[in-house]
Design an enzyme around this catalytic site. Structure first.
Site, mmCIF file in Angstrom:
data_model
loop_
_atom_site.group_PDB
_atom_site.id
_atom_site.type_symbol
_atom_site.label_atom_id
_atom_site.label_comp_id
_atom_site.label_asym_id
_atom_site.label_seq_id
_atom_site.Cartn_x
_atom_site.Cartn_y
_atom_site.Cartn_z
ATOM 1 N N ASP A 124 5.167 -1.291 -5.259
ATOM 2 C CA ASP A 124 3.971 -0.533 -4.894
ATOM 3 C C ASP A 124 4.262 0.931 -4.598
ATOM 4 O OD1 ASP A 124 1.193 -0.632 -4.723
ATOM 5 O OD2 ASP A 124 1.215 -0.839 -2.551
ATOM 6 N N ASP A 162 1.401 -4.968 -10.787
ATOM 7 C CA ASP A 162 1.593 -3.515 -10.635
ATOM 8 C C ASP A 162 2.862 -2.975 -11.275
ATOM 9 O OD1 ASP A 162 -0.639 -3.707 -9.024
ATOM 10 O OD2 ASP A 162 0.324 -2.982 -7.214
ATOM 11 N N ASP A 313 -6.703 -5.895 1.412
ATOM 12 C CA ASP A 313 -5.971 -5.040 0.481
ATOM 13 C C ASP A 313 -5.093 -4.033 1.205
ATOM 14 O OD1 ASP A 313 -7.071 -6.036 -2.016
ATOM 15 O OD2 ASP A 313 -8.944 -5.093 -1.407
#
Length: 339
Positions: A124, A162, A313
């Protein structure tokens, strides 16, 4: 886990992070019944799913708590999550206990377990779900433990949400790209040694990487040809219509690769108006089509709930830390669902 919806936003955040030195997310048969749209129609019945439902999930425990408190209507609504299969995200330190529990439960029910491998180094790119393995060798060991714990169970693994899109949008610094490609390719190899495991390499969502052509070479370098396909819309809110159109284009560029779609929270589509951090705990969203492999689309292997509905989130819009159960948000998703 955060989901960027524009390349520009990701690059802005990546630049800020770099300036501060931060480094761091057996084939079942399908009957073409034609799923409902992600908007405006009733969702499919739960009986069409071959996937395992965890009887001790956060949602299931919340239902029991609501029932004990006399909140019968809230309990009834939340069963729309608790009684449906949701992916398991095994722990980054040791994935074995989580996977072993899921595999035992799925075997007893003669179901397929859905797992997410989410522990790539520099995960991330330092944002809300920062972390991951501390180096390449640690990741290899983690993946080996992950795969070994699956054994010969029937499993779907969504590999590293991701990881590839963050290469494409530039959020992951360039010095980590080659290593990441190698680790993803090796992870596919290791997972595919398990006889009944299918692997889908994550490819983001069409509001994040809007040109499927930009994903082709990165996915190829990451080993997509050895996987069972790619995954789309993980933790995002794009409608089935939009995602399937994008997926069909990307599939055509990859020689007909199949894909899965995360429908956990796309029942009312994305937050309108291009508001800031539209991917992060947006208000007014709804559960989407329940998990099923009866998609009515030869390219779509399954609709899955990869993001656990009700997990935050990140610390935005009043939410707790990323991945933390948030019952009020879960109730909202369930209340606005079409069935």
């Amino acid at each position: 886990m955060s989901r960027r919806t524009t390349i520009a936003a990701a690059l802005t955040l990546a630049s800020a992070l770099l300036l501060t030195g931060c480094g761091g997310t057996d084939e079942p048969s399908r009957t073409p019944v034609g799923p409902p749209s992600a908007r405006g129609e009733s969702v499919a019945p739960t009986g069409g799913s071959p996937f395992w439902v965890d009887p001790d999930s956060d949602a299931a425990r919340q239902v029991r708590q609501y029932e004990a408190e006399g909140r019968t209507e809230d309990a009834r609504l939340l069963k729309r999550i608790a009684e449906r299969p949701v992916a398991d995200w095994p722990a980054g330190d040791d994935p074995v206990p989580d996977i072993s529990k899921a595999v035992r439960g799925a075997a007893a029910d003669k179901r397929t377990v859905v797992l997410v491998a989410y522990n790539i180094p520099h995960r991330d790119c330092g944002m809300y779900s920062a972390g991951g393995s501390h180096d390449a060798q640690a990741y290899r060991s983690w993946v080996d433990s992950f795969a070994s714990a699956i054994g010969d169970a029937s499993a779907i693994v969504v590999l590293e949400p991701d990881a590839v899109p963050h290469i494409v949008d530039g959020c992951t610094p360039g010095q980590y790209h080659d290593e990441r490609y190698q680790l993803l390719s090796e992870a596919i190899d290791r997972l595919k040694r398990q006889p009944n495991t299918r692997v889908y390499l994550d490819a983001g969502n069409p509001a994040w990487i809007d040109d499927p052509g930009k994903l082709v070479e990165p996915l190829q370098r990451a080993g997509i040809a050895k996987a069972d396909g790619f995954s789309l819309n993980v933790s995002n809110f794009q409608t089935n219509e939009v995602v399937k159109g994008f997926g069909a284009q990307l599939s055509g560029l990859l020689g007909g690769a199949h894909f899965t779609v995360d429908t956990s929270r796309n029942g009312d589509g994305p937050l309108p108006g291009e508001r800031e951090e539209a991917w992060c705990n947006p208000p007014g969203r709804a559960l989407g089509v329940p998990p099923t492999d009866r998609t009515g689309d030869e390219l779509v292997d399954a609709y899955l709930w990869i993001k656990r509905p009700g997990d935050s989130d990140g610390p935005c819009r009043g939410g707790p830390a990323a991945g933390t159960w948030w019952p009020d948000y879960a109730l909202g998703l369930a209340r606005r669902a079409k069935a």
